[in-house]
Enzyme design. Structure first.
Site, PDB file in Angstrom:
ATOM      1  CG  ASP A 287      -2.245  -0.375   0.727  1.00  0.00           C
ATOM      2  OD1 ASP A 287      -2.523  -1.231  -0.513  1.00  0.00           O
ATOM      3  OD2 ASP A 287      -3.054  -1.045   1.806  1.00  0.00           O
TER       4      ASP A 287
ATOM      5  NE  ARG B 191      -4.111  -2.096  -4.731  1.00  0.00           N
ATOM      6  CZ  ARG B 191      -3.872  -2.064  -3.137  1.00  0.00           C
ATOM      7  NH1 ARG B 191      -4.139  -1.925  -2.104  1.00  0.00           N
ATOM      8  NH2 ARG B 191      -4.084  -3.130  -3.207  1.00  0.00           N
TER       9      ARG B 191
END
Length: 306
Positions: free
Chosen positions: A132, A182
């Site tokens: 992340d 992502r």
């Protein structure tokens, strides 16, 4: 303005206490968070996999300030991955990891070592890890750790945030063959010097970055709930002749489930971002900031007595 207010509230201990103790808060949190325990995450994962969704699981917690906390987070991921494998939920389920939860802010080597242990466990379980991204001050560090991890675990995913001015360049760097990226809009409060401030600017940046990734040789993961961005993603997939196996959509648990089901029904891979853990407050507030319309649902649930 509303987004700024919500993000400020995410840092307020007084607001956190109010939310945590308000009647029916549990029902609201349950919409966006699988639960607090590993078993809760597994139950939600099973249900989503049975619905045809892919999953990425996040053990919530980013305010790690001691090596002991970092080790505990690592161990929770190792436990989670072993349980996912034992339940036959991999490779449909992978994990998402915040380096700050592994010690990044006070010992980058410790964070790397912990992340490497998680990547090794994921590899053994037949799945992978996505790192992340957090606020802009950690971007360089996170990408450096990513590059080191990819030497032994090349499927380790990256996250790039379209609201940062640097992200187009990062997309070009990370659009090579085998690179999982992502692309999201971004959920942290950032200064104008490093980030676009208006929704229009962020949207335009997202489309530019989407084009770079879709025209490259990597594996784009389009994280968005925005109908326009989803439609553009579908269009660019056709334009760049990308079949459903060469990219995916990603959405958050509890947000637009009908749209997730629609995309699955049309043959796309849709990966649901599934958080769990007792550090749910900061996560929930950032989700509200990303899509302030969720605040209406949240407010009604807090005051409802039905």
């Amino acid at each position: 303005m509303l987004r700024s207010v919500i993000l400020a509230a995410s840092r307020s201990s007084q607001v956190e206490r109010l939310v945590a103790t308000a009647p029916y808060t549990r029902d609201v949190v349950r919409r966006f968070v699988a639960g607090v325990a590993t078993d809760d995450a597994l139950r939600a994962t099973r249900r989503l996999v049975d619905d045809g969704l892919a999953i990425t699981i996040d053990h919530l917690g980013e305010d790690t300030v001691t090596p002991e906390q970092a080790t505990a987070t690592r161990d929770e991921y190792l436990k989670l991955l072993a349980m996912l494998s034992g339940a036959g939920l991999t490779p449909a389920a992978e994990v998402s990891v915040k380096l700050s939860a592994l010690g990044q802010l006070f010992d980058e080597q410790l964070a790397y070592d912990n992340a490497r242990a998680i990547c090794a466990a994921a590899d053994s379980a037949g799945t992978t890890v996505t790192l992340d991204m957090e606020d802009h001050t950690t971007t360089d560090s996170t990408l450096e750790v990513l590059a080191k991890l990819r030497k032994d675990f090349p499927s380790t995913g990256a996250v790039l945030q379209a609201y940062l001015r640097r992200t187009e360049s990062d997309c070009r760097e990370l659009s090579s063959a085998g690179s999982r990226v992502r692309l999201c809009k971004g959920a942290y409060s950032e200064p104008e010097s490093v980030a676009y401030q208006s929704a229009r600017e962020v949207d335009k940046s997202y489309v530019r970055c989407l084009n770079i990734l879709m025209s490259g040789d990597g594996y784009p993961m389009l994280a968005t709930h925005d109908p326009r961005m989803i439609s553009i993603g579908e269009d660019r997939a056709r334009w760049f002749d990308r079949g459903p196996e060469r990219f995916e959509f990603q959405m958050l648990y509890g947000i637009r489930p009908e749209e997730q089901a629609r995309l699955v029904g049309e043959g796309y891979t849709v990966r649901t971002y599934l958080p769990y853990g007792d550090e749910w407050y900061g996560y929930l507030m950032r989700r509200l900031a990303e899509r302030p319309a969720n605040l209406v649902f949240f407010g009604r649930a807090l005051i409802s007595r039905k």
